[in-house]
Scaffold this motif. Structure first.
Motif, PDB file in Angstrom:
ATOM      1  N   TRP A 111       0.838  -1.202   0.000  1.00 15.51           N
ATOM      2  CA  TRP A 111       0.000   0.000   0.000  1.00 15.51           C
ATOM      3  C   TRP A 111       0.872   1.250   0.000  1.00 15.51           C
ATOM      4  N   LEU A 112       1.900   1.256   0.855  1.00 20.88           N
ATOM      5  CA  LEU A 112       2.787   2.421   0.911  1.00 20.88           C
ATOM      6  C   LEU A 112       3.515   2.600  -0.414  1.00 20.88           C
ATOM      7  N   SER A 113       3.976   1.505  -1.002  1.00 20.44           N
ATOM      8  CA  SER A 113       4.627   1.572  -2.306  1.00 20.44           C
ATOM      9  C   SER A 113       3.677   2.134  -3.359  1.00 20.44           C
ATOM     10  N   LEU A 336     -14.706   4.186   0.743  1.00 17.89           N
ATOM     11  CA  LEU A 336     -14.616   5.609   1.049  1.00 17.89           C
ATOM     12  C   LEU A 336     -13.378   5.956   1.873  1.00 17.89           C
ATOM     13  N   ILE A 337     -13.164   5.257   2.990  1.00 21.77           N
ATOM     14  CA  ILE A 337     -12.045   5.573   3.879  1.00 21.77           C
ATOM     15  C   ILE A 337     -10.718   5.259   3.202  1.00 21.77           C
ATOM     16  N   GLY A 338     -10.672   4.149   2.468  1.00 25.94           N
ATOM     17  CA  GLY A 338      -9.457   3.789   1.750  1.00 25.94           C
ATOM     18  C   GLY A 338      -9.061   4.840   0.728  1.00 25.94           C
ATOM     19  N   ILE A 339     -10.033   5.399   0.028  1.00 17.77           N
ATOM     20  CA  ILE A 339      -9.757   6.446  -0.955  1.00 17.77           C
ATOM     21  C   ILE A 339      -9.197   7.687  -0.262  1.00 17.77           C
ATOM     22  N   LEU A 340      -9.801   8.080   0.858  1.00 12.52           N
ATOM     23  CA  LEU A 340      -9.334   9.268   1.576  1.00 12.52           C
ATOM     24  C   LEU A 340      -7.917   9.084   2.105  1.00 12.52           C
ATOM     25  N   PHE A 341      -7.625   7.911   2.673  1.00  7.53           N
ATOM     26  CA  PHE A 341      -6.278   7.643   3.173  1.00  7.53           C
ATOM     27  C   PHE A 341      -5.258   7.674   2.042  1.00  7.53           C
ATOM     28  N   SER A 342      -5.587   7.071   0.924  1.00 10.12           N
ATOM     29  CA  SER A 342      -4.669   7.034  -0.215  1.00 10.12           C
ATOM     30  C   SER A 342      -4.439   8.435  -0.772  1.00 10.12           C
ATOM     31  N   ALA A 343      -5.473   9.251  -0.827  1.00 12.81           N
ATOM     32  CA  ALA A 343      -5.337  10.621  -1.335  1.00 12.81           C
ATOM     33  C   ALA A 343      -4.449  11.451  -0.419  1.00 12.81           C
ATOM     34  N   TYR A 365       8.575  -2.054  -2.919  1.00 10.83           N
ATOM     35  CA  TYR A 365       7.913  -3.016  -3.797  1.00 10.83           C
ATOM     36  C   TYR A 365       8.690  -4.325  -3.851  1.00 10.83           C
ATOM     37  N   CYS A 366      10.025  -4.228  -3.850  1.00 10.66           N
ATOM     38  CA  CYS A 366      10.866  -5.421  -3.899  1.00 10.66           C
ATOM     39  C   CYS A 366      10.617  -6.326  -2.697  1.00 10.66           C
TER      40      CYS A 366
END
Length: 462
Positions: A111-113, A336-343, A365-366
């Motif tokens: 997710w962070l990658s 909804l929450i996932g989109i906000l966190f990613s943004a 990613y590796c």
């Protein structure tokens, strides 16, 4: 990747992935373009490969690298994605093979990658536009532009995955079309001798490999949307195959035209240079078209990546790895929450430079890919008779051997990372290792609600 395994297998994950019956599923054509944008989006961003190694190695790299990396990753995604056709993708694979702790680490790193990767697209978008609008090069106008773009594209993600898929088709056609035109216009100016230029004593191997790796990875990202795909057992493998052909040709032929049509000057080959080539071979009108294509391409990549990242968080919440509110869907069926966190992650990371972002996300990613390979091999060996609607036709031994070249490549990419990138990335990994026990403690104290969807199959992990 073409055929399907029709043998009879014992079921490892009986039961259906959760469905929202009132929402339309993603069909094969939108899925192909979603994968296209997860991985590529067009040749924008490949310019650094020429700067790092010259025309010959750049062209060879985009032919050989898919064999070593892209095809194995796509094949594993096809097999594991049909074995576990639910949101969460690779998180579910690793959890099934290695347990929930390492499943969470996989989810955190990927997710962070992905969020770091998504922070690239406003940067690339503005780099292509700044030659026509110099005010966007830096300062307050650039900050405002990044925020406005992020908000607008986040809203499109909120409106639904079906909308995103069909928008991806339109953007994909528009972003590739000018390169077809440029190829035709540039034919009289092509000099094949330019394709053979190489200087092995002057190669930036770190930049070269990072550029290839960034442009040809993330095939597994589409697995986090498997629960939203129409008939994933058949659709996912076919979509990966068609997307692979589209991605490789979408890189190689523009690079062939660009390096053959203009005099070789490696120093000028950086992100945004294709628009300058377009002006040289076709004029201002073609440059403007390429700039517009870059803009919409980056929009498509942003949309696809955010969809993958946010549905991954939803899938983790449905597995009880994250608080229940991450599983909440909007009226459009989107997380909804996932989109906000990613943004929010994109906005916080968008100040980094292009090369810093590429190096940092490649490093994380590796780590995630190593765990995916381990999970794939372990599940092949531990559950050889488990239901796999698509199975790599190499046998277990051949499938294990297939993982060796990309694993060696991962080790090379990790070894070439700068000390700064290593420190930042390892710090991020350590945060994930601490975060998971903290979430377990929060669940135990009942400070937040966690739950596992009753509609999900048993992963049978130890």
């Amino acid at each position: 990747m073409g055929g399907e395994d029709t043998s009879v297998y014992l079921s490892l994950n009986e039961g259906n992935s959760p469905r929202l019956e009132n929402l339309r599923k993603v069909s094969i054509v939108p899925l192909v373009f979603l994968i296209f944008y997860e991985v590529s989006g067009g040749p924008f961003g490949v310019e650094d490969s020429v700067q790092a190694a010259g025309p010959l190695l750049a062209l060879v790299g985009f032919l050989i690298f898919p064999l070593v990396w892209s095809i194995p990753e796509a094949l594993i995604t096809a097999e594991m994605g049909t074995m576990f056709p639910e949101n969460g993708g690779y998180v579910v694979w690793v959890t099934s093979a290695l347990g929930p702790y390492w499943g969470f680490q996989q989810g955190w790193m990927k997710w962070l990658s992905g969020v770091i990767d998504n922070a690239l697209y406003p940067v690339l978008f503005l780099d292509y536009l700044k030659s026509g609008i110099p005010a966007l090069a830096d300062g307050l106008p650039r900050i405002i532009a990044v925020l406005a773009l992020t908000i607008a594209l986040t809203y499109l993600n909120f409106r639904g995955l079906t909308v995103v898929g069909w928008v991806a088709i339109l953007l994909g056609v528009f972003s590739l079309l000018p390169f077809l035109v440029m190829g035709v216009v540039a034919i009289p100016q092509l000099e094949p001798s330019r394709w053979l230029v190489v200087d092995m004593n002057n190669v930036d191997w770190s930049l070269y490999l990072n550029t290839l790796f960034w442009n040809l990875n993330y095939w597994d990202s589409i697995s986090t949307l498997a629960g939203e795909v129409e008939n994933p057992d058949r659709t996912l493998p076919k979509a990966l195959f068609y997307a692979l052909l589209l991605v490789v040709s979408g890189y190689f032929f523009p690079l062939l035209i660009g390096t053959g049509a203009v005099a070789v000057d490696r120093d000028v080959w950086s992100d945004g240079y294709f628009s300058d080539i377009a002006k040289i071979v076709g004029g201002v009108w073609l440059r403007s078209w390429i700039q517009g294509a870059s803009a919409v391409s980056n929009m498509g990549m942003f949309l696809a990546e955010m969809s993958s990242d946010s549905f991954q968080l939803l899938g983790m919440a449905e597995r009880g790895m994250l608080p229940e509110f991450f599983a909440k869907r909007s009226r459009h069926g989107t997380p909804l929450i996932g989109i906000l966190f990613s943004a929010m992650g994109v906005v916080l990371l968008s100040w980094l430079s292009f090369q810093e972002i590429v190096a940092a996300e490649n490093f994380l990613y590796c780590f995630g890919m190593i765990m995916e390979f381990i999970a794939f091999v372990k599940l092949r060996m531990k559950y050889p008779a488990a239901s796999r609607p698509y199975k790599i036709p190499l046998g277990t031994g051949g499938s294990i051997l297939m993982c060796i070249p990309p694993t060696l490549l991962i080790l090379v990419v990790l070894a070439l990372a700068s000390l700064k990138v290593m420190v930042i990335s390892l710090l991020a990994v350590l945060i994930g290792m601490v975060l998971q026990p903290c979430l377990v403690y929060i669940e135990k104290k009942r400070w937040l609600r966690f739950s596992i969807s009753c509609e999900l199959p048993d992963l049978h992990h130890n």
